[in-house]
Scaffold this motif. Structure first.
Motif, PDB file in Angstrom:
ATOM      1  N   LEU A  30     -10.083  -5.209 -15.078  1.00  8.76           N
ATOM      2  CA  LEU A  30      -9.069  -4.511 -13.630  1.00  8.76           C
ATOM      3  C   LEU A  30     -10.101  -3.596 -12.783  1.00  8.76           C
ATOM      4  N   PHE A  31     -10.892  -3.444 -13.640  1.00 14.07           N
ATOM      5  CA  PHE A  31     -12.418  -2.163 -13.409  1.00 14.07           C
ATOM      6  C   PHE A  31     -13.581  -3.153 -13.030  1.00 14.07           C
ATOM      7  N   ARG A  36      -8.941  -3.860  -5.359  1.00 13.20           N
ATOM      8  CA  ARG A  36      -7.542  -3.183  -5.559  1.00 13.20           C
ATOM      9  C   ARG A  36      -7.466  -2.242  -6.440  1.00 13.20           C
ATOM     10  N   LYS A  41      -3.999  -0.721 -10.419  1.00 19.14           N
ATOM     11  CA  LYS A  41      -5.248  -0.516 -12.229  1.00 19.14           C
ATOM     12  C   LYS A  41      -4.720   0.303 -12.792  1.00 19.14           C
ATOM     13  N   TRP A  44      -1.476  -1.609 -14.020  1.00 18.15           N
ATOM     14  CA  TRP A  44      -1.952  -2.345 -15.027  1.00 18.15           C
ATOM     15  C   TRP A  44      -2.081  -1.561 -16.511  1.00 18.15           C
ATOM     16  N   TYR A  59      -0.874 -10.316 -16.817  1.00 16.31           N
ATOM     17  CA  TYR A  59      -2.642 -10.680 -16.073  1.00 16.31           C
ATOM     18  C   TYR A  59      -2.837 -11.490 -15.736  1.00 16.31           C
TER      19      TYR A  59
END
Length: 123
Positions: A30-31, A36, A41, A44, A59
């Motif tokens: 994610l990071f 995105r 983020k 999620w 995910y």
């Protein structure tokens, strides 16, 4: 405590460790996904924290293929660096000095750079 109780505890431990591994992979992905937007983020992360198993599963289902592509892109340069290092480590110092001498004779490098390359090859 019986045999099946011990097996159940061990199974629970392995499942929890697997969940933590997937959770950390999801959060890292994610990071590391820069295109995105931040609010996506955050959603999620909220989903993974509120519904841990379902959030991680969702995910991986939605972004699993992209996770693999990003991971291989991260590991590609490192793998190339290791391969270059292994190739250079197997080169004979005399060959390295000869190559540096050829560069010096061609005028590509200065004598100071030649001395530096010679010192690197020898030591």
């Amino acid at each position: 405590m019986g045999f099946w109780d011990v097996i159940g505890i061990m199974f629970s431990f392995v499942m929890f460790a697997a969940y933590l591994l997937v959770l950390f992979l999801v959060v890292r992905d994610l990071f590391s996904d820069s295109p995105r937007p931040g609010w996506v983020k955050a959603l999620w992360i909220l989903a993974v924290l509120l519904f841990p198993l379902l959030g991680c599963l969702a995910y991986v289902l939605f972004y699993g293929q992209q996770m693999v592509i990003r991971e291989s892109a991260r590991r590609g340069p490192a793998r190339d660096d290791v391969a270059d290092y292994r190739r250079s480590a197997n080169v004979d110092p005399a060959e390295r000095i000869a190559a540096a001498k050829k560069l010096l004779d061609d005028g590509t490098i200065t004598s100071e750079e030649f001395q530096l390359l010679k010192a690197k090859a020898l030591g």
